[in-house]
Scaffold this motif. Structure first.
Motif, PDB file in Angstrom:
ATOM      1  N   GLU A 204       1.582   7.564  -6.254  1.00 52.65           N
ATOM      2  CA  GLU A 204       0.540   8.585  -6.386  1.00 52.65           C
ATOM      3  C   GLU A 204       1.030   9.942  -5.920  1.00 52.65           C
ATOM      4  O   GLU A 204       0.699  10.970  -6.531  1.00 52.65           O
ATOM      5  N   ILE A 205       1.813   9.911  -4.877  1.00 52.89           N
ATOM      6  CA  ILE A 205       2.344  11.186  -4.378  1.00 52.89           C
ATOM      7  C   ILE A 205       3.215  11.846  -5.433  1.00 52.89           C
ATOM      8  O   ILE A 205       3.092  13.040  -5.709  1.00 52.89           O
TER       9      ILE A 205
ATOM     10  N   ALA B 211       0.852  -1.192   0.000  1.00 53.90           N
ATOM     11  CA  ALA B 211       0.000   0.000   0.000  1.00 53.90           C
ATOM     12  C   ALA B 211       0.885   1.239   0.000  1.00 53.90           C
ATOM     13  O   ALA B 211       0.607   2.220  -0.693  1.00 53.90           O
ATOM     14  N   ASP B 212       1.982   1.140   0.718  1.00 52.38           N
ATOM     15  CA  ASP B 212       2.930   2.239   0.777  1.00 52.38           C
ATOM     16  C   ASP B 212       3.471   2.582  -0.596  1.00 52.38           C
ATOM     17  O   ASP B 212       3.569   3.746  -0.960  1.00 52.38           O
TER      18      ASP B 212
ATOM     19  N   LYS C  95       2.230   1.982  -3.503  1.00 54.76           N
ATOM     20  CA  LYS C  95       1.210   2.597  -4.332  1.00 54.76           C
ATOM     21  C   LYS C  95       1.094   4.070  -3.957  1.00 54.76           C
ATOM     22  O   LYS C  95       1.026   4.933  -4.815  1.00 54.76           O
ATOM     23  N   LYS C  96       1.107   4.325  -2.663  1.00 55.67           N
ATOM     24  CA  LYS C  96       0.984   5.706  -2.228  1.00 55.67           C
ATOM     25  C   LYS C  96       2.148   6.550  -2.763  1.00 55.67           C
ATOM     26  O   LYS C  96       1.935   7.675  -3.199  1.00 55.67           O
ATOM     27  N   ARG C  97       3.364   6.025  -2.730  1.00 54.45           N
ATOM     28  CA  ARG C  97       4.513   6.784  -3.243  1.00 54.45           C
ATOM     29  C   ARG C  97       4.303   7.155  -4.703  1.00 54.45           C
ATOM     30  O   ARG C  97       4.505   8.303  -5.094  1.00 54.45           O
TER      31      ARG C  97
END
Lengths: 147, 147
Positions: A9-10, A2-3, A5-7
């Motif tokens: 997106e960020i 999940a992390d 994916k978040k990176r």
DNA sequence: ATGTTAATTGATAATTATTATTATTTAAAA
DNA sequence: TTTTAAATAATAATAATTATCAATTAACAT
């Protein structure tokens, strides 16, 4: 995961917010930077992406790294031997521990150097903005090999 | 100044002890490394020596730096931007404070990082042999200019 | 959906720092 | 002095990165 994916997106959001287009090549480079934990080199990124984009130009990798770096979303690690590696997950300065045999790079979980930094700033009258700390040695794996 | 002379002699002796000839070019390179406090680049050394040895080859500077480095008598500082500088006076690792405007490099008088080094070694299971610590910032001189 | 346009890309040339090559010269020992 | 391995000057080669430029395309406005 999940992390990671978040990176992605960020970084993508940062690019959009700064008026940059999101091309498939750019997206692929961002994804690799965000998911790889091994501090890849430009060539590593290039090789991985060529699987999906056989016509990808090496210059595109360089250009995008410069761009994303300028947005502060990756940390560039230039080493004394001239090699460069990139960290897309921890874009802020943090100590690294590097094996001089197998070239593995491990992030250190040392507390920040704020104390040292203040001490140095006071002693030198510099305004310190950044720092870089690397430890060089031999990892347990290479030690065991005893080649 | 006595110190600088001593550094000359230490390096020259080390070269002799290891069976290397002392050529005028080599002597000149050693002298510059030993006396310059400003962490010179290869080109700085080359330019300075060309005054006395107009036929000096750039390759000779490189060759001698590699040699003296291999004897442990100079510290090579490779920077993230790819540039290299040399310290012939303190050939052991020590923190540097670098001005990102005027590129001035100041030696820090910080206590050694032995404590940190042990901490890192224990946490990562590495045998740590070396380290590198740089602080980047703006010196008081450049700060005053406020360009 | 399509056209418009500035950003991006691919291909490759140029650049830069460093290393390798080789014929010539030379420091140091006999 | 003579000898000889090491060192040098000049230059070619290399490797990583950056610049160039014509062709392509993402994003926005019709």
């Amino acid at each position: 995961m999940a992390d990671h994916k978040k990176r992605d997106e960020i970084i993508i959001r940062k690019l959009r917010d700064n008026g940059h287009k999101i091309t498939p090549q750019r997206m692929a480079i961002v994804k690799i930077l965000a998911k790889s934990l091994g501090h890849p080199r430009v060539e590593d990124i290039y090789d991985q992406i060529k699987k999906d984009f056989p016509t990808m130009s090496l210059a595109t990798v360089y250009r995008n790294i410069v761009l994303i770096k300028s947005l502060g979303e990756i940390l560039e690690l230039g080493f004394p031997d001239g090699s460069n590696r990139y960290d897309g997950n921890k874009p802020y300065p943090h100590p690294h521990v590097i094996c001089i045999k197998c070239k593995k790079i491990v992030d250190s979980d040392l507390d920040s150097l704020e104390g040292l930094q203040k001490e140095v700033a006071a002693a030198t009258n510099f305004k310190i903005l950044n720092h870089r700390l690397d430890f060089f040695g031999i990892c347990s794996n290479c030690m065991a090999k005893k080649v």
